[in-house]
Motif scaffolding. Sequence first.
Motif, short mmCIF file in Angstrom:
data_model
loop_
_atom_site.label_atom_id
_atom_site.label_comp_id
_atom_site.label_asym_id
_atom_site.label_seq_id
_atom_site.Cartn_x
_atom_site.Cartn_y
_atom_site.Cartn_z
N ALA A 85 0.85 -1.20 0.00
CA ALA A 85 0.00 0.00 0.00
C ALA A 85 0.88 1.24 0.00
O ALA A 85 1.88 1.30 0.71
CB ALA A 85 -0.91 0.00 1.23
N CYS A 86 0.48 2.20 -0.83
CA CYS A 86 1.15 3.50 -0.86
C CYS A 86 0.10 4.56 -0.51
O CYS A 86 -0.93 4.65 -1.18
CB CYS A 86 1.71 3.76 -2.26
SG CYS A 86 2.25 5.47 -2.49
N ASN A 139 4.26 5.59 3.21
CA ASN A 139 3.50 6.84 3.35
C ASN A 139 4.29 7.96 2.68
O ASN A 139 5.49 8.09 2.90
CB ASN A 139 3.32 7.19 4.82
CG ASN A 139 2.44 6.17 5.53
OD1 ASN A 139 1.47 5.68 4.96
ND2 ASN A 139 2.78 5.85 6.77
N VAL A 140 3.60 8.77 1.89
CA VAL A 140 4.31 9.88 1.23
C VAL A 140 4.23 11.12 2.11
O VAL A 140 3.19 11.76 2.23
CB VAL A 140 3.74 10.15 -0.18
CG1 VAL A 140 4.56 11.25 -0.86
CG2 VAL A 140 3.76 8.88 -1.03
N SER A 141 5.37 11.40 2.76
CA SER A 141 5.49 12.62 3.57
C SER A 141 6.25 13.65 2.74
O SER A 141 6.18 13.63 1.50
CB SER A 141 6.20 12.28 4.89
OG SER A 141 6.33 13.44 5.68
N SER A 142 6.94 14.54 3.42
CA SER A 142 7.56 15.67 2.73
C SER A 142 8.80 16.11 3.49
O SER A 142 8.91 15.86 4.70
CB SER A 142 6.55 16.82 2.69
OG SER A 142 7.18 18.05 2.37
N ILE A 143 9.70 16.82 2.82
CA ILE A 143 10.82 17.41 3.57
C ILE A 143 10.27 18.47 4.54
O ILE A 143 10.93 18.79 5.51
CB ILE A 143 11.93 17.97 2.65
CG1 ILE A 143 11.37 18.95 1.62
CG2 ILE A 143 12.71 16.85 1.99
CD1 ILE A 143 12.46 19.68 0.83
N ASN A 144 9.05 18.95 4.29
CA ASN A 144 8.39 19.84 5.26
C ASN A 144 8.03 19.11 6.55
O ASN A 144 7.73 19.75 7.55
CB ASN A 144 7.12 20.47 4.68
CG ASN A 144 7.39 21.50 3.60
OD1 ASN A 144 6.59 21.71 2.72
ND2 ASN A 144 8.55 22.13 3.66
N GLY A 145 8.04 17.80 6.52
CA GLY A 145 7.80 17.01 7.73
C GLY A 145 9.06 16.86 8.57
O GLY A 145 9.01 16.46 9.72
N GLY A 161 3.73 14.50 11.63
CA GLY A 161 2.90 13.50 12.31
C GLY A 161 2.92 12.17 11.58
O GLY A 161 2.98 11.10 12.20
N MET A 162 2.89 12.23 10.24
CA MET A 162 2.94 10.99 9.45
C MET A 162 4.22 10.21 9.72
O MET A 162 4.23 8.98 9.71
CB MET A 162 2.94 11.32 7.95
CG MET A 162 1.60 11.62 7.37
SD MET A 162 1.80 12.11 5.65
CE MET A 162 2.20 10.55 4.89
N LEU A 163 5.32 10.95 9.94
CA LEU A 163 6.59 10.26 10.21
C LEU A 163 6.52 9.57 11.57
O LEU A 163 7.05 8.46 11.74
CB LEU A 163 7.76 11.25 10.14
CG LEU A 163 7.98 11.89 8.76
CD1 LEU A 163 9.17 12.85 8.81
CD2 LEU A 163 8.20 10.84 7.68
N GLY A 164 5.85 10.21 12.53
CA GLY A 164 5.65 9.58 13.84
C GLY A 164 4.83 8.30 13.71
O GLY A 164 5.16 7.27 14.32
N ALA A 182 8.54 5.68 4.97
CA ALA A 182 8.00 6.95 4.46
C ALA A 182 8.94 7.52 3.41
O ALA A 182 10.15 7.27 3.43
CB ALA A 182 7.84 7.94 5.60
N LEU A 183 8.35 8.30 2.53
CA LEU A 183 9.14 9.05 1.55
C LEU A 183 9.02 10.52 1.92
O LEU A 183 7.90 11.03 2.07
CB LEU A 183 8.54 8.82 0.15
CG LEU A 183 9.46 9.20 -1.00
CD1 LEU A 183 10.51 8.11 -1.20
CD2 LEU A 183 8.68 9.39 -2.28
N CYS A 184 10.16 11.20 2.08
CA CYS A 184 10.13 12.64 2.33
C CYS A 184 10.43 13.33 1.01
O CYS A 184 11.59 13.45 0.60
CB CYS A 184 11.15 13.02 3.40
SG CYS A 184 10.68 12.36 5.01
N ALA A 185 9.36 13.75 0.35
CA ALA A 185 9.51 14.31 -1.00
C ALA A 185 9.88 15.78 -0.95
O ALA A 185 9.38 16.53 -0.11
CB ALA A 185 8.20 14.12 -1.76
#
Length: 258
Positions: A85-86, A139-145, A161-164, A182-185
């Motif tokens: 799952a993505c 989970n697609v997170s962000s460098i903003n995370g 929060g997604m990274l947590g 997670a991916l930090c895009a």
Amino acid sequence: MQTGKVILVVGGTSGIGSATAQLAAERGYTVVIAGRDPQKAAQVMKAIKEKGALAHFLQTDISDSRQVAHLVDEVVRLYGRMDAACNSAALDEGVGVALADVEEEAYDYQMGVNLKGIWLCMKYQIRQMLKQGGGSLVNVSSINGLGGAQGASIYSAAKSGMLGLTKSAAQEYATAGIRINALCAGAFKTPMLENVFKKANPDNPSQVEEQYKAFIPMQRIGHPSEAAEAILWLLSDQASYITGHSMIIDGGFSSSFR
Ligand SMILES: NC(=O)c1ccc[n+]([C@@H]2O[C@H](COP(=O)([O-])OP(=O)(O)OC[C@H]3O[C@@H](n4cnc5c(N)ncnc54)[C@H](OP(=O)(O)O)[C@@H]3O)[C@@H](O)[C@H]2O)c1
């Protein structure tokens, strides 16, 4: 090739999710995409079917727990299991607004999708993966995370929060054969990013894009297919010893401050 494996791409109707769904089809996955918009879904479904893959669209709003539970049940009813799952769905609500000016409704709406919605997806996906004896999730997170950004307080909060959620769940389910990453895009050329540029300068969004590019060591915005490659690698057996990881993919943007 992941022949016979079933992947659910939440947010597969656009941008990075759409690219992931299409690449997964090329790699032999059976693909289910979820999102709210049937018109956008129809275009992605056409592209996937042209690759000869089995595919299905399930209209879902991930801020509603009943719809998320139904989504996972439907994937299993259709294809028997869910190997990967993505979770790529998100909104840019509140981006471009300083923290003290964000309306409470915008906060609740954005968090309901970008954080609670992802938690709901993980919850029902993990329950299914426990039943079937394993699986893999990105989970697609962000460098903003990882760091904050001006005008992105609530978006950054959800992405952190997604990274947590990712790291905690990775530890909780590591012995159950479920890998969770997670991916930090960084910046990727998608409708969401185009909208962010438009909000910043409605008369000349391409000027904002050029300014942004200048801060990226590679001096370009990423193509969604480049994010899709990383997602599918993290999901695949090639990444069998990787869990709880936040992979940065940003053309070097954040490399000078990490
Ligand atoms: N593009 C970038 O530069 C960038 C940078 C960092 C991180 N990211 C992250 O990458 C991910 C993908 O973004 P993108 O740039 O590909 O954006 P996008 O093209 O706008 O795609 C967002 C996806 O989320 C879905 N979605 C939104 N709200 C939903 C809801 N309530 N229920 C179900 N699906 C919903 C949309 O589908 P429907 O409209 O069909 O509902 C769409 O498929 C997001 O998590 C984003 O935060 C993007």
